[in-house]
Design an enzyme around this catalytic site. Sequence first.
Site, mmCIF file in Angstrom:
data_model
loop_
_atom_site.group_PDB
_atom_site.id
_atom_site.type_symbol
_atom_site.label_atom_id
_atom_site.label_comp_id
_atom_site.label_asym_id
_atom_site.label_seq_id
_atom_site.Cartn_x
_atom_site.Cartn_y
_atom_site.Cartn_z
ATOM 1 C CG ASP A 1 -3.295 3.486 1.990
ATOM 2 O OD1 ASP A 1 -3.100 2.806 0.971
ATOM 3 O OD2 ASP A 1 -3.880 3.049 3.005
ATOM 4 C CE1 TYR B 1 -3.371 -3.027 -1.412
ATOM 5 C CE2 TYR B 1 -5.761 -2.884 -1.303
ATOM 6 C CZ TYR B 1 -4.578 -3.554 -1.013
ATOM 7 O OH TYR B 1 -4.628 -4.755 -0.337
ATOM 8 C CB THR C 1 -0.905 0.069 1.260
ATOM 9 O OG1 THR C 1 -0.078 -0.064 2.422
ATOM 10 C CG2 THR C 1 -1.965 -1.015 1.255
#
Length: 241
Positions: A88, A147, A86
């Site tokens: 983010d 993602y 990830t």
Amino acid sequence: MSRVALITGGTRGIGAAISKALKAEGYIVSATFAGNEEKAAIFTAETGIETFKWDVADYDACISGIEEIENKLGPVEVLVNNAGITRDAPFHKMSQKQWSDVMRTNLDGVFNMTHPLWNGMRQRKFGRVINISSINGQKGQFAQVNYSAAKAGDIGFTKALAQEGARAGITVNAICPGYISTEMVMAVPEKVRETIVAQIPVGRLGEAAEIARCVVFLASDDAGFITGATLTANGGQYMAS
Ligand code: CAA
């Protein structure tokens, strides 16, 4: 005779649980990892499972890594594309690097690992490809444009390739875990995690072993009629049709 299984990102988190569960079922298991040598060494010491280091985002590394495993252990019949990362950030703050790192590992990686194994599976008329996608590839997630796009891509990959593998005895399926109690989810800020758990009807995070059991089933000979499917395991958080 025991089948050989290869699990990418198979030394930590959901991948480690998958490696252990397949070994317990009698598979000869090989697990790849990208960077954390210390964790991989501990994993091998604890489980006896051989580990191999390369980056699934690197196609040439996948070809030579797979060759090494097949020379050592025999043809890979079960491939679990689990490696994932990830990066983010809300889209307005997301860098091109955050986008491409995630696409290269979580989507290109699935191509890079499956492609070198595909012809062998076709020739042997047997194969199991199991792609670990995500609830966030199904529903989308704030701060995860990268993602969610990659994980949705994994589902499209699964549905298309399943059609090509069907006549050759190869099944291709996706599993969409919800929020599972792993380092990746624990890295989410605690306050945010509390709101996430509040959205899960069963009232808890999932366990990695619960995803591993889905893999064991899809890898089995008994699951030969299931292909192109998306198996959702998320505690009821998102009920995809
Ligand atoms: N929906 C709407 N708004 C949201 C939101 C959401 N889900 N989450 C955060 N926001 C809002 C915040 O309230 C804040 O609003 P204000 O500016 O008005 O206060 C804004 O968006 C975010 O501002 P921040 O400055 O806090 O943002 P940041 O740059 O620090 O980023 C974050 C923080 C990355 C978004 C962090 O909150 C985070 O990590 N969120 C979790 C994302 C997530 O669920 N990731 C899944 C990881 S696990 C995984 O991926 C495994 C799997 O497959 C399930």
